[in-house]
Design an enzyme around this catalytic site. Structure first.
Site, PDB file in Angstrom:
ATOM      1  N   LEU A  65     -57.136 -49.612  22.185  1.00 15.65           N
ATOM      2  CA  LEU A  65     -56.411 -48.558  21.457  1.00 15.65           C
ATOM      3  C   LEU A  65     -57.057 -47.205  21.766  1.00 15.65           C
ATOM      4  O   LEU A  65     -58.239 -46.996  21.497  1.00 15.65           O
ATOM      5  CB  LEU A  65     -56.465 -48.815  19.950  1.00 15.65           C
TER       6      LEU A  65
ATOM      7  N   GLN B 249     -47.757 -44.629  22.935  1.00 15.27           N
ATOM      8  CA  GLN B 249     -47.502 -44.496  21.497  1.00 15.27           C
ATOM      9  C   GLN B 249     -47.223 -43.014  21.241  1.00 15.27           C
ATOM     10  O   GLN B 249     -48.145 -42.203  21.162  1.00 15.27           O
ATOM     11  CB  GLN B 249     -48.715 -44.961  20.680  1.00 15.27           C
TER      12      GLN B 249
ATOM     13  N   THR C  13     -53.241 -47.688  13.717  1.00 14.70           N
ATOM     14  CA  THR C  13     -53.704 -48.688  14.677  1.00 14.70           C
ATOM     15  C   THR C  13     -52.727 -49.861  14.822  1.00 14.70           C
ATOM     16  O   THR C  13     -52.570 -50.415  15.913  1.00 14.70           O
ATOM     17  CB  THR C  13     -55.089 -49.214  14.256  1.00 14.70           C
TER      18      THR C  13
ATOM     19  N   LYS D  10     -60.825 -37.841  22.737  1.00 15.35           N
ATOM     20  CA  LYS D  10     -62.069 -38.486  22.290  1.00 15.35           C
ATOM     21  C   LYS D  10     -62.569 -39.551  23.262  1.00 15.35           C
ATOM     22  O   LYS D  10     -63.757 -39.583  23.602  1.00 15.35           O
ATOM     23  CB  LYS D  10     -61.867 -39.100  20.905  1.00 15.35           C
TER      24      LYS D  10
ATOM     25  N   LYS E  82     -77.255 -27.665  52.198  1.00 14.39           N
ATOM     26  CA  LYS E  82     -75.890 -28.140  51.918  1.00 14.39           C
ATOM     27  C   LYS E  82     -75.361 -28.769  53.192  1.00 14.39           C
ATOM     28  O   LYS E  82     -75.511 -28.187  54.264  1.00 14.39           O
ATOM     29  CB  LYS E  82     -75.014 -26.957  51.510  1.00 14.39           C
TER      30      LYS E  82
ATOM     31  N   ASN F 199     -89.999 -27.933  62.838  1.00 12.28           N
ATOM     32  CA  ASN F 199     -90.604 -27.053  61.852  1.00 12.28           C
ATOM     33  C   ASN F 199     -89.699 -25.845  61.636  1.00 12.28           C
ATOM     34  O   ASN F 199     -89.485 -25.055  62.546  1.00 12.28           O
ATOM     35  CB  ASN F 199     -91.976 -26.595  62.327  1.00 12.28           C
TER      36      ASN F 199
ATOM     37  N   ARG G 158     -61.379 -35.460  14.431  1.00 16.29           N
ATOM     38  CA  ARG G 158     -62.696 -35.136  13.883  1.00 16.29           C
ATOM     39  C   ARG G 158     -63.696 -34.714  14.959  1.00 16.29           C
ATOM     40  O   ARG G 158     -64.762 -34.195  14.666  1.00 16.29           O
ATOM     41  CB  ARG G 158     -63.233 -36.336  13.090  1.00 16.29           C
TER      42      ARG G 158
HETATM   43  C1  UD1 Z   1     -60.560 -47.986  12.123  1.00 15.78           C
HETATM   44  C2  UD1 Z   1     -60.181 -49.093  11.128  1.00 15.78           C
HETATM   45  C3  UD1 Z   1     -61.362 -49.323  10.188  1.00 15.78           C
HETATM   46  C4  UD1 Z   1     -62.596 -49.660  10.997  1.00 15.78           C
HETATM   47  C5  UD1 Z   1     -62.880 -48.601  12.048  1.00 15.78           C
HETATM   48  C6  UD1 Z   1     -63.976 -49.075  12.982  1.00 15.78           C
HETATM   49  C7  UD1 Z   1     -57.788 -48.916  10.806  1.00 15.78           C
HETATM   50  C8  UD1 Z   1     -56.711 -48.443   9.888  1.00 15.78           C
HETATM   51  N1  UD1 Z   1     -59.027 -48.680  10.372  1.00 15.78           N
HETATM   52  O1  UD1 Z   1     -60.737 -46.797  11.382  1.00 15.78           O
HETATM   53  O2  UD1 Z   1     -61.058 -50.370   9.296  1.00 15.78           O
HETATM   54  O3  UD1 Z   1     -63.709 -49.794  10.147  1.00 15.78           O
HETATM   55  O4  UD1 Z   1     -61.711 -48.355  12.866  1.00 15.78           O
HETATM   56  O5  UD1 Z   1     -64.355 -48.099  13.903  1.00 15.78           O
HETATM   57  O6  UD1 Z   1     -57.508 -49.503  11.803  1.00 15.78           O
HETATM   58  N2  UD1 Z   1     -55.519 -45.191  17.496  1.00 15.78           N
HETATM   59  C9  UD1 Z   1     -54.337 -45.265  18.184  1.00 15.78           C
HETATM   60  N3  UD1 Z   1     -53.192 -44.875  17.565  1.00 15.78           N
HETATM   61  C10 UD1 Z   1     -53.178 -44.445  16.288  1.00 15.78           C
HETATM   62  C11 UD1 Z   1     -54.393 -44.375  15.575  1.00 15.78           C
HETATM   63  C12 UD1 Z   1     -55.562 -44.768  16.205  1.00 15.78           C
HETATM   64  O7  UD1 Z   1     -54.308 -45.656  19.346  1.00 15.78           O
HETATM   65  O8  UD1 Z   1     -52.089 -44.114  15.794  1.00 15.78           O
HETATM   66  C13 UD1 Z   1     -56.776 -45.595  18.180  1.00 15.78           C
HETATM   67  C14 UD1 Z   1     -57.748 -44.462  18.263  1.00 15.78           C
HETATM   68  O9  UD1 Z   1     -57.565 -43.740  19.482  1.00 15.78           O
HETATM   69  C15 UD1 Z   1     -59.093 -45.176  18.232  1.00 15.78           C
HETATM   70  C16 UD1 Z   1     -58.799 -46.440  17.444  1.00 15.78           C
HETATM   71  O10 UD1 Z   1     -57.395 -46.604  17.449  1.00 15.78           O
HETATM   72  O11 UD1 Z   1     -59.530 -45.529  19.516  1.00 15.78           O
HETATM   73  C17 UD1 Z   1     -59.313 -46.338  16.012  1.00 15.78           C
HETATM   74  O12 UD1 Z   1     -58.666 -45.254  15.358  1.00 15.78           O
HETATM   75  P1  UD1 Z   1     -59.446 -44.323  14.315  1.00 15.78           P
HETATM   76  O13 UD1 Z   1     -58.467 -43.321  13.811  1.00 15.78           O
HETATM   77  O14 UD1 Z   1     -60.714 -43.832  14.889  1.00 15.78           O
HETATM   78  O15 UD1 Z   1     -59.719 -45.381  13.148  1.00 15.78           O
HETATM   79  P2  UD1 Z   1     -60.857 -45.337  12.050  1.00 15.78           P
HETATM   80  O16 UD1 Z   1     -60.503 -44.346  11.013  1.00 15.78           O
HETATM   81  O17 UD1 Z   1     -62.179 -45.179  12.704  1.00 15.78           O
HETATM   82 CA    CA Z   2     -62.817 -44.689  14.780  1.00 16.72          CA
END
Ligand code: UD1
Ligand code: CA
Length: 462
Positions: free
Chosen positions: A8, A74, A80, A22, A352, A378, A15
């Protein structure tokens, strides 16, 4: 059973507060997502699908050259679970085990993923969650258990004060049985103000249906550290740096000050090499045995032989240096520099696209660009290859055992034959044949009594 992997990586990474996506932030010389993909490859998966969305083109470009990857789009980042739904066209009709990884959890280990798949399959589970117990659970989904079994995952923002005190967290890494997965994803209720679909919502769903949901936990919580902010990225960098330094020290490398030594993941260093404070070794850099790298040296994508000494504050980029050679202090070897064995590159020398043969020396204040230099040469202090005419770059070719006097300009294209000599202060515009002396400078004129004839008014007192 065949396994598949989804990573994902569609989230905005708000943040981080950067325009760089990221998952492309670098950690020990590799993008975060490349660390994840490396761990995944240990499963020899039948397919790997990366979910992209926010700045999708940039993320794909960052993974250019990975022909084994498929991408799912997406378009709105709605959580997620929603992200995983986008992989249905690739995986909807597949069977077996799906491992889901987060692009922002880079330290996950290959053996943990293998254990995840093994536990998941032997339990015949619908879903298996990787968890860890951490001191600071803030920001993670908490693992809520009833009678020891995973009941559900509660996100930070939805957790009660009591649940916030739970230290067992969801790593965001899972194994799924593909068979019920995509139908079940459709039924997860949306959450939050933006109608997100949370992947951990599947835990609740499966438990209600009486399907088996398992967990495995990792002993080292660092392994599942998620990166959401610059501070977390810096912390993970420190962890990775420390373990790389420890790995090299275990192999016989002396690191004077590990706290200020920055060595990327893929760098190799031979035994008995001594690394002084403030050394940075990046990318695909390979350092031989018994080398010494003095303070403030930065080496990028370069290869050093054995017994090489690099004195303080040199920069070496995409170059190679043969065994027993000495470089610096304050030298800059730019891309496509090849220094032979037992050669010397001294103070304030820049090179270079230049080959310097075995035993050759350029010891002081020199620029060598687009030059091919033989063995035992040299190059005197202050020699400059004038390789650029304002439009084109031209080559300089220097044979073996050539002696170039100090303060020489070699106006390229120009060739000096073997054993040639060049008089100091020459501006060489024509080839110098083998064994010949080339001198090209104004003749000296001494004007007897000239100083006295100017009178005392012209004398400088200082
Ligand atoms: C998520 C989990 C949390 C877990 C944590 C661990 C969920 C709702 N929460 O939270 O339980 O403890 O990871 O690190 O899953 N992403 C997408 N599409 C989206 C949203 C996110 O592809 O719509 C990807 C992000 O790019 C990232 C990953 O999913 O790589 C996690 O997303 P992030 O928003 O960082 O989730 P957390 O708030 O960290
Ligand atoms: Ca995360």
């Amino acid at each position: 059973m065949s396994s598949h992997v989804v990573v994902l990586a569609a989230g905005q990474g708000t943040r981080m507060r950067t325009t760089l996506p990221k998952v492309l932030h670098r950690l020990a010389g590799l993008a975060l997502i490349e660390h994840v993909l490396r761990a995944a490859s240990s499963l020899s998966p039948a397919s790997v699908v990366v979910v992209v969305g926010h700045q999708a083109d940039r993320v794909k470009a960052g993974l250019d050259g990975r022909a084994d990857l498929a991408f799912a789009q997406q378009s709105d980042q709605r959580g997620t679970g929603h992200a995983l739904m986008q992989t249905a066209p690739h995986l909807g009709n597949k069977r077996g085990t799906l491992v889901v990884l987060s692009g922002d959890v880079p330290l996950i280990r290959a053996d943990t993923l293998q254990r995840l798949v093994a536990t998941h399959e032997s339990a015949g589970a619908a879903m298996t969650v990787v968890t860890a117990t951490v001191d600071r659970p803030y920001g993670y989904g908490r693992i809520v258990r009833t009678e020891g079994a995973l009941a559900r995952v509660v996100e930070e923002r939805d957790a009660s004060d009591e649940q916030r005190r739970i230290k067992e967290i969801n790593s965001g890494i899972y194994a799924f049985d593909l068979e019920p997965l995509f139908d079940a994803l459709e039924t997860i209720p949306t959450a939050g103000s933006v109608n997100e679909i949370y992947l951990p919502g599947l835990v609740t769903r499966y438990r209600r249906e009486g399907r088996a949901v398992e967990t495995i936990s990792v002993d080292d919580p660092n392994e599942v550290r998620g990166i959401n902010s610059q501070t977390e990225l810096a912390e993970v960098k420190r962890i990775v740096r420390q373990s790389k330094n420890e790995e090299l020290m275990a192999e016989g490398v002396t690191i004077e000050d590990p706290a200020t030594t920055y060595i990327d993941a893929d760098v190799t260093v031979g035994a008995d090499t001594v690394v002084h404070p403030g050394v940075i070794l990046e990318g695909r850099t390979h350092i031989g045995a018994r080398c010494e790298l003095h303070a403030g040296v930065r080496i990028v994508d370069s290869t050093l032989g054995d017994d090489v000494l690099v004195r303080n504050h040199c920069v070496i980029e995409r170059a190679s240096v043969g065994s027993q050679s000495r470089v610096g202090p304050f030298a800059h070897l730019r891309p496509d520099t090849e220094v032979g064995r037992d050669a010397r590159i001294g103070n304030f020398v820049e090179t270079k696209k230049t080959t310097l043969g075995d035993g050759s020396k350029a010891s002081h204040l020199t620029y060598l660009g687009d030059a091919t230099i033989g063995t035992g040469v040299n190059v005197g202090a202050g020699t400059i290859t004038c390789n650029y005419d304002g439009t084109h770059k031209h080559p300089t070719t220097i044979g073996d055992r050539v002696f170039i006097g100090s303060g020489t300009e070699l106006v390229a294209p120009v060739t000096l034959g073997d054993d040639a000599y060049v008089g100091a202060g020459s501006t060489i515009t024509e080839d110098v044949p083998t064994g010949a002396l080339g001198v090209a400078r104004g003749r000296q004129v001494n004007k007897e009594g000239w100083v006295a004839s100017r009178g005392s008014s012209g004398r400088r007192d200082d």
